[in-house]
Structures are given as structure tokens and as C-alpha cells.
Design an enzyme around this catalytic site. Structure first.
Site, short mmCIF file in Angstrom:
data_model
loop_
_atom_site.label_atom_id
_atom_site.label_comp_id
_atom_site.label_asym_id
_atom_site.label_seq_id
_atom_site.Cartn_x
_atom_site.Cartn_y
_atom_site.Cartn_z
N LEU A 134 -0.97 48.16 61.95
CA LEU A 134 -2.12 47.78 61.44
C LEU A 134 -3.45 47.79 62.30
O LEU A 134 -2.86 47.23 63.34
CB LEU A 134 -2.21 46.91 60.19
CG LEU A 134 -1.04 46.57 59.00
CD1 LEU A 134 -1.24 45.36 58.03
CD2 LEU A 134 -1.50 47.59 58.25
N ASP A 135 -4.27 47.48 61.64
CA ASP A 135 -5.11 47.82 62.92
C ASP A 135 -5.61 46.47 62.74
O ASP A 135 -5.25 45.38 62.41
CB ASP A 135 -6.73 48.43 62.34
CG ASP A 135 -6.48 50.21 62.80
OD1 ASP A 135 -5.73 50.95 63.73
OD2 ASP A 135 -7.29 50.91 62.40
N LYS A 136 -6.46 45.37 64.47
CA LYS A 136 -6.87 44.98 64.67
C LYS A 136 -7.66 43.99 63.75
O LYS A 136 -7.29 42.45 62.95
CB LYS A 136 -7.57 44.06 65.85
CG LYS A 136 -8.17 42.50 65.69
CD LYS A 136 -9.22 42.73 67.09
CE LYS A 136 -9.18 41.59 67.66
NZ LYS A 136 -10.18 40.87 68.41
N THR A 138 -8.08 44.95 60.13
CA THR A 138 -6.63 45.04 59.08
C THR A 138 -5.69 44.54 58.56
O THR A 138 -5.04 43.32 59.64
CB THR A 138 -6.15 46.16 59.02
OG1 THR A 138 -7.61 47.38 59.14
CG2 THR A 138 -6.00 47.32 57.66
N ARG A 233 -9.53 55.02 57.32
CA ARG A 233 -10.92 54.54 57.94
C ARG A 233 -11.70 55.79 58.24
O ARG A 233 -12.58 56.52 58.19
CB ARG A 233 -10.98 53.80 59.12
CG ARG A 233 -10.11 52.92 58.78
CD ARG A 233 -10.56 51.76 60.03
NE ARG A 233 -11.01 51.58 60.95
CZ ARG A 233 -11.20 50.70 62.54
NH1 ARG A 233 -10.16 50.45 62.56
NH2 ARG A 233 -11.69 50.93 62.83
#
Length: 311
Positions: A134-136, A138, A233
Site C-alpha cells: 500500500l502507498d505510504k 493509504t 489513484r
């Protein structure tokens, strides 16, 4: 270290050694098996073979599975919100702001550092057992493998699109209905820090439906077929519905007509993409049982939604 044995069946006779190994020892990746062949940890009737050599029916293969540490990172006592765990997997509810993998400028304070402290044996697995990210900024659910067998299984399940991942997103815009985004993704041709929809990129498919409408924003439920970097995104921005607060693919805050001061403050103050991994479904690596976990919406997204509802 574990020693395993197998006999080459008639239907695999004449095939390359590494292909036969992948069939007989499916718990390990092809690349790991090839490494073990080259290091002498796999023999045929007591003799070493090259990965490209063919094998004969009835030959006995001996595999000495020895997992070496893959990481040289410091374990750190970072709070790790564990949702479920057993001998094969750990399911984590990652908070927003936690970096998953160490990288430039992030050698400490990451999820990998936390996992190595929580379970030191994970140092023997690629990326400490992490099979998807997961992105930072998210938040939400992630699964981590605890054994090589579980890691191989989960990677295969992800590649075959058999792991269910559902997200909750708040976007800028008001679509009339849900839909499907089937648009390939790759590095942006000019800005290498960003991803973009690119004609010859990797296949990427996202499904979305409207969960709640507001005057200028919408809460969406999004499910992934694929797992490309920044997929939701990029896809949402591509169809004109950028995630609220997204600093890379988003836009300036949009204020509904007659928005209250509270709503304006919430929109101005929300500085991360409004995205939460709320549901995870997979077949357990050991039992094959279908399992599912849910994650509650984080407090900052809940407050934002309450302000949007009040207007």
C-alpha cells in the site's frame, strides 16, 4: 533446513530440470529452485545437474531447502496493528503514514523494520514476506507470508487475480454511476516519480461503484483485478474523478456551494489521498479455506465524511 524427496514421474520425463522442479516442489519459486540447483542443494540420484539438463522417469530428486537471510535491516519496535495471524500468514491493518518498503530516505521506520522485530524469521523471506503493498498514505489491510511456501502461494494467487482487495475512496466529482476502468499503467514518460495511463503499459483493471453521493464529492467502493503501483489513484484521475487530498494526482480543494466553515476546514486539512483498503479476501495458503477480513474506516476519513454529509 529441510530435506525433501521426489521421484520424476513418466509424464515429466525429458523436460528441463528446473521445469520439473517447479512441478514437483510448487511451494518454492522457480528462481529460488534455480539458485538451489546452482549451489548444489538439489541433486538427482546423488549427482548435481544443470538447470537446463533433462531428467528421466524414475530418477530421485533430493532437495535441501535452506532459507538464507534476504534482508540486512534493523528490526524496530514499531506498533504493528495485527488483525489475524497463524503459522503461515499475518494480516495487518496499516495506518496511513507508514512506509511499507525501505528506500531512498526511508531506511528505518518502515513496515519491514516493524515486521523484522515482530517475527525475526521473516528475514529469510523476500521483502520480509510482503507480497503486495500500500502507498505510504493509504491505510488498510495487507497480508504478509511467514513461510516460503505461503509466500509462493500468495504471489501466485495475486498473479492469477484470485485475491480480493476492496477499497473505499472519496473522490472529487459526481459520477452518475459506477463502472470499470481498463487502462494500462506504466511510469509517466516525463515524470519518473509518477505513474500514468500509457498505451503500452502493464494491464490494469479497476471496478468502482457509487456508495454515497455529495454535492461535489462521491464516496466510491473500488475493487482491483490487478495491483499496479498507484493504480486506483491513476485510474480515478484518468476518468476525471481524482482522489480527494491526493498530492500527486489530485487537484486543489473543491468547495461545494454554501459549504460550511467546518467542511472547508476538513477539505483544506485533508492532505493525503482519501483511500482505505477496507476488505481482503484470499484462500489460506495451508488449508485453501476462503478467508475474509474487514477494516474500519480510519478516524480522519470518518471525520471528513461527517463534514461532507453535514455540508
Amino acid at each position: 533446513m529441510e530435506t525433501q524427496y521426489a521421484v520424476v514421474p513418466e509424464q515429466l520425463a525429458g523436460q528441463r530440470f528446473d521445469r520439473v522442479l517447479a512441478q514437483l516442489f510448487p511451494d518454492y519459486s522457480r528462481s529460488r529452485l534455480q539458485q538451489w540447483v546452482k549451489s548444489g542443494q538439489v541433486t538427482v540420484d546423488g549427482q548435481q545437474r544443470r538447470v537446463r539438463d533433462s531428467v528421466k522417469a524414475g530418477e530421485q530428486i533430493t532437495l535441501v531447502a535452506k532459507l538464507e537471510p534476504c534482508l540486512e535491516l534493523e528490526p524496530e519496535a514499531i506498533d504493528l496493528p495485527v488483525v489475524a495471524e497463524d503459522e503461515a500468514i499475518i494480516v495487518i491493518d496499516k495506518p496511513a503514514g507508514l512506509v511499507v518498503h525501505p528506500g531512498a530516505g526511508n531506511h528505518t521506520g518502515t513496515l519491514v523494520n516493524a515486521l523484522l522485530y515482530y517475527d525475526p524469521d521473516l528475514e529469510c523471506l523476500p521483502r520480509a514476506g510482503i507480497v503486495h503493498r500500500l502507498d505510504k498514505e493509504t491505510s488498510g489491510l495487507m497480508v504478509v507470508a511467514r513461510t516460503a511456501q505461503a509466500h509462493h502461494h500468495l504471489v501466485e494467487e495475486l498473479q492469477q487475480r484470485r485475491v480480493g482487495r476492496a477499497y473505499e475512496a472519496i473522490v472529487v466529482g459526481t459520477p452518475t454511476a459506477g463502472g470499470k476502468v481498463d487502462a494500462p499503467i506504466a511510469r509517466h514518460p516525463r515524470d519518473r516519480k509518477r505513474m500514468a495511463v500509457v498505451r503500452d503499459g502493464r494491464p490494469a483493471v479497476s471496478h468502482y461503484r457509487v456508495a454515497e453521493r455529495f454535492s461535489s464529492h462521491t464516496r466510491l467502493s473500488v475493487e482491483l483485478e490487478t495491483g499496479r503501483t498507484h493504480q486506483i489513484r491513476v485510474h480515478m484521475a484518468h476518468i476525471g474523478l481524482p482522489l480527494l487530498g491526493d498530492p500527486v494526482y489530485g487537484r486543489r480543494p473543491v468547495y461545494p456551494k454554501s459549504a460550511s466553515d467546518k467542511l472547508r476546514d476538513q477539505l483544506d486539512g485533508f492532505r493525503r489521498q482519501a483511500l482505505h483498503a477496507c476488505k481482503l479476501r484470499l484462500a489460506h495458503p495451508l488449508t485453501g479455506e476462503q478467508m475474509e477480513w474487514d477494516s474500519e474506516r480510519p478516524a480522519d476519513m470518518q471525520q471528513l465524511l461527517e463534514a461532507l454529509r453535514e455540508g
